[in-house]
Design a protein around this motif. Structure first.
Motif, short mmCIF file in Angstrom:
data_model
loop_
_atom_site.label_atom_id
_atom_site.label_comp_id
_atom_site.label_asym_id
_atom_site.label_seq_id
_atom_site.Cartn_x
_atom_site.Cartn_y
_atom_site.Cartn_z
N ASN A 1 0.86 -1.18 0.00
CA ASN A 1 0.00 0.00 0.00
C ASN A 1 0.91 1.24 0.00
O ASN A 1 1.34 1.72 1.05
CB ASN A 1 -0.91 -0.01 1.23
CG ASN A 1 -1.94 1.11 1.20
OD1 ASN A 1 -1.70 2.18 0.64
ND2 ASN A 1 -3.09 0.87 1.81
N HIS A 2 1.23 1.73 -1.21
CA HIS A 2 2.14 2.87 -1.34
C HIS A 2 1.63 4.11 -0.61
O HIS A 2 2.41 4.86 -0.02
CB HIS A 2 2.35 3.20 -2.82
CG HIS A 2 3.07 2.13 -3.58
ND1 HIS A 2 3.31 2.21 -4.94
CD2 HIS A 2 3.62 0.95 -3.18
CE1 HIS A 2 3.95 1.13 -5.35
NE2 HIS A 2 4.14 0.35 -4.29
N ALA A 3 0.34 4.33 -0.69
CA ALA A 3 -0.25 5.53 -0.08
C ALA A 3 -0.06 5.50 1.43
O ALA A 3 0.35 6.50 2.05
CB ALA A 3 -1.72 5.63 -0.43
N LYS A 4 -0.34 4.36 2.05
CA LYS A 4 -0.19 4.25 3.50
C LYS A 4 1.28 4.38 3.90
O LYS A 4 1.61 5.01 4.93
CB LYS A 4 -0.74 2.92 4.01
CG LYS A 4 -0.67 2.77 5.53
CD LYS A 4 -1.25 1.45 5.99
CE LYS A 4 -1.31 1.37 7.53
NZ LYS A 4 -0.01 1.64 8.17
N MET A 5 2.17 3.79 3.11
CA MET A 5 3.59 3.86 3.43
C MET A 5 4.08 5.31 3.43
O MET A 5 4.80 5.74 4.33
CB MET A 5 4.39 3.05 2.40
CG MET A 5 5.88 3.01 2.69
SD MET A 5 6.76 2.05 1.45
CE MET A 5 6.60 3.14 0.04
N VAL A 6 3.67 6.08 2.43
CA VAL A 6 4.05 7.50 2.37
C VAL A 6 3.46 8.26 3.55
O VAL A 6 4.14 9.07 4.19
CB VAL A 6 3.60 8.13 1.02
CG1 VAL A 6 3.73 9.65 1.06
CG2 VAL A 6 4.41 7.55 -0.14
N ASP A 7 2.19 8.00 3.85
CA ASP A 7 1.54 8.69 4.97
C ASP A 7 2.24 8.36 6.30
O ASP A 7 2.43 9.25 7.15
CB ASP A 7 0.06 8.30 5.06
CG ASP A 7 -0.75 8.87 3.91
OD1 ASP A 7 -0.32 9.87 3.31
OD2 ASP A 7 -1.82 8.29 3.60
N ASP A 8 2.62 7.10 6.47
CA ASP A 8 3.30 6.69 7.71
C ASP A 8 4.67 7.37 7.84
O ASP A 8 5.04 7.83 8.92
CB ASP A 8 3.47 5.17 7.75
CG ASP A 8 2.15 4.44 7.99
OD1 ASP A 8 1.16 5.11 8.32
OD2 ASP A 8 2.12 3.20 7.82
N LEU A 9 5.40 7.40 6.74
CA LEU A 9 6.72 8.05 6.76
C LEU A 9 6.59 9.53 7.11
O LEU A 9 7.37 10.08 7.90
CB LEU A 9 7.42 7.89 5.42
CG LEU A 9 8.09 6.54 5.15
CD1 LEU A 9 8.51 6.42 3.70
CD2 LEU A 9 9.30 6.35 6.08
#
Length: 592
Positions: A413-421
């Protein structure tokens, strides 16, 4: 005559120090005898002799000035490029950088076609990588910035070419590593480690990393610093600064601050302490410290860390770049394409949208979850079918059992990964005021991929920046103002932070703040490349001073945005960080 006079003057100034002085005085004595004889034989000779004395004074000045110039030049070479070795590296860098810089500028002026630019990028990126691997040092760090797509400034071909620098740089022979570790510990490796893998698991700009097992059985990784790296880095940064002063002066203030931060990387003892503090902060905030947390930060073994050796807990995972590449290959397979064809198709779609004035946007986190859920259901059905087959027809001789598909095959889930970072680094900056200024993909791991939702592993805390409470709260206010697009407040806060330009153009101040700390897009930059955009700002209202304590915040923001752009997950950092900033100010009683 002038040469003889200088010889004479010089030798008289030399004290008695052995045969060399004796030879010098012999020449002087010979000259004096000739001069005396000439004086006695002719009145004209006396005139010549007087003239010779004035020539001597003139010669002192000329050759003294020459000596000062030479010494000054030598001092410049020593101070600014790191001696003769640094000079050779500087000339090697300039031999590529200057011609290519001119070539790129010419194509900009000619407004060359996309095909010409594609060929230029392809050729230059390969030559650039070759030069980087030849010189190593700070140039590897520069290549990593390119691979991380800093400022969304680098075409995909540059990012792909330079991606090998994230963790696949040439390594040193194990004998060098063994010598450094044993020298720092003052004892053999076997007195500290039960085992120590000779082949490194990664190598970068400053050192390389090896797996090892401590005497007590703990699995660790050991970072070992290259012996010559500090000397090379200092000269390399000066070289790039000199180039920027001529070609890209707008970047010089940032380079100066980045240089200060880079210089802190040459002490692994200090880095281990920074790592421990960041880990403590994130565990305290509930963001790290367990398998179900957003991230994991390795525990350093402080008692085993020295200036050149850092021992820390091993995090099991894959580098972000490796994980994303595998993810792309799985997407390509589902689409019935090769990875190369799939990537080119995605790049073509992104370019078509950009030509139409649009930006390619990837799925949202919710859309990713829905897509992953469908694929997971299919996976479970296939596994159920495989299980039934294996324990029925699979027992028949000659039949092959079907493999079980685990969750690691599901998309990331690229979107979640970016949001988490973004959330983790927002917490570091705004809550702790103690953050990693170098969050490039090579410093991020994907862990527990077999559980379907990867956990982020955050490593390498050599470039930690600490903000004072005053600056931290000021940054919180600036983030909120940027998120709310409150131009007047942004300008006021930038002035308070120390921004100074020749005309103090408020539109330029606002745009500069947006690009540095919040977001970068064609609407803000007028469709210009980030370099040309910054040069345009400098020409309209020359910047005299930037908020120096915020430079590393800007760098972290731009690095995170670069990764987001590469994944088609562009974000407004200010909007992502606004809830964190508001909570900080409320807790301080500044915001209701």
């Amino acid at each position: 005559m002038s040469i003889l006079l200088v010889t004479r003057a010089t030798t008289r100034a030399i004290p008695r120090c052995g045969p060399r002085s004796t030879i010098g005085f012999a020449k002087s004595s010979s000259f004096s005898t000739v001069s005396s004889a000439a004086a006695e034989s002719s009145p004209k000779a006396a005139v010549v002799r007087i003239g010779d004395n004035s020539n001597s004074l003139f010669s002192y000045g000329v050759f003294g000035g020459l000596a000062v110039t030479i010494l000054g030049g030598l001092k410049f070479v020593h101070d600014h490029v790191g001696g003769t070795e640094g000079l050779a590296r500087t000339m090697s860098f300039y031999s590529l950088a200057i011609p290519k810089y001119i070539e790129y500028r010419m194509h900009m002026m000619k407004d060359s076609s996309d095909e010409v630019w594609d060929d230029l990028h392809e050729d230059t990126s390969k030559i650039g990588l070759k030069k980087i691997l030849e010189l190593r040092g700070f140039y590897i760090k520069s290549g990593q910035m390119c691979a991380a797509n800093i400022g969304n400034a680098f075409p995909p071909v540059w990012q792909d070419t330079m991606s090998v620098l994230q963790d696949e740089c040439p390594s040193k022979d194990f004998s060098v590593v063994k010598f450094i570790v044993e020298s720092d510990y003052g004892k053999p490796l076997e007195d500290v480690f039960l085992s120590f893998e000779q082949a490194p698991i990664g190598a970068a700009s400053i050192g390389q990393v090896h797996r090892a097992v401590l005497i007590d059985g703990s699995h660790v990784v050991v970072k070992v610093m290259y012996p010559e790296v500090e000397r090379l880095f200092r000269g390399d940064v000066r070289t790039i600064k000199m180039f920027a002063q001529v070609a890209q002066p707008v970047h010089v203030p940032n380079l100066i601050e980045i240089e200060k931060q880079f210089m802190t990387e040459f002490d692994y003892k200090k880095e281990s302490q920074q790592l421990a503090k960041v880990r403590e902060n994130l565990v305290k905030a509930g963001l790290a410290g367990g398998a179900r947390k957003l991230c994991a930060v390795p525990k350093p073994y402080l008692e085993l860390c020295t200036k050149r050796v850092l021992v820390m807990e091993e995090l099991e995972g894959v580098k972000l770049a490796v994980g994303l590449k595998s993810d792309m290959e799985r997407h390509a397979a589902r689409a019935g394409k090769t990875p190369d064809d799939f990537r080119k198709e995605e790049e073509r779609k992104a370019k078509e949208l950009k030509d139409m004035g649009m930006v390619k946007k990837g799925p949202t986190s919710k859309e990713y979850d829905q897509y992953i859920s469908v694929l997971d259901s299919e996976r479970k059905l296939r596994n159920a079918g495989a299980l039934a087959y294996n324990y029925s027809l699979g027992w028949i001789p000659g039949m092959t059992w079907k493999n079980h598909i685990d969750k690691s095959e599901l998309p990331i889930n690229h979107a979640k990964m970016v949001d988490d970072l973004l959330y983790i680094h927002g917490h570091e900056v705004l809550v702790d005021g103690y953050f990693n200024g170098d969050p490039h993909p090579g410093n991020i791991l994907l862990m527990r991929t077999d559980y379907g939702t990867p956990q982020l592993g955050l490593i390498d805390y050599g470039q930690v920046k600490q903000l004072s409470k005053k600056d931290r709260l000021l940054m919180c206010k600036l983030i909120i103002a940027l998120a709310d697009e409150n131009r007047e407040e942004v300008v006021s806060l930038m002035k308070e932070a120390g921004y100074i330009s020749e005309r103090m153009d408020e539109n330029i101040i606002y745009t500069y703040a947006k690009v540095c700390y919040d977001e970068d897009n064609d609407e803000l930059t007028g469709g210009k490349h980030i370099q040309l955009f910054m040069e345009d700002i400098q020409s309209k209202d020359p910047i005299e001073n930037v908020p120096k304590d915020f430079i590393m915040v800007s760098r972290a923001s731009i690095m995170l945005r670069g990764l987001a752009h590469a994944l088609h997950q562009s974000r407004s950092v200010a909007k992502a960080w606004k809830p964190i900033a508001e909570k900080v100010l409320r807790d301080e009683g500044i915001l209701e």
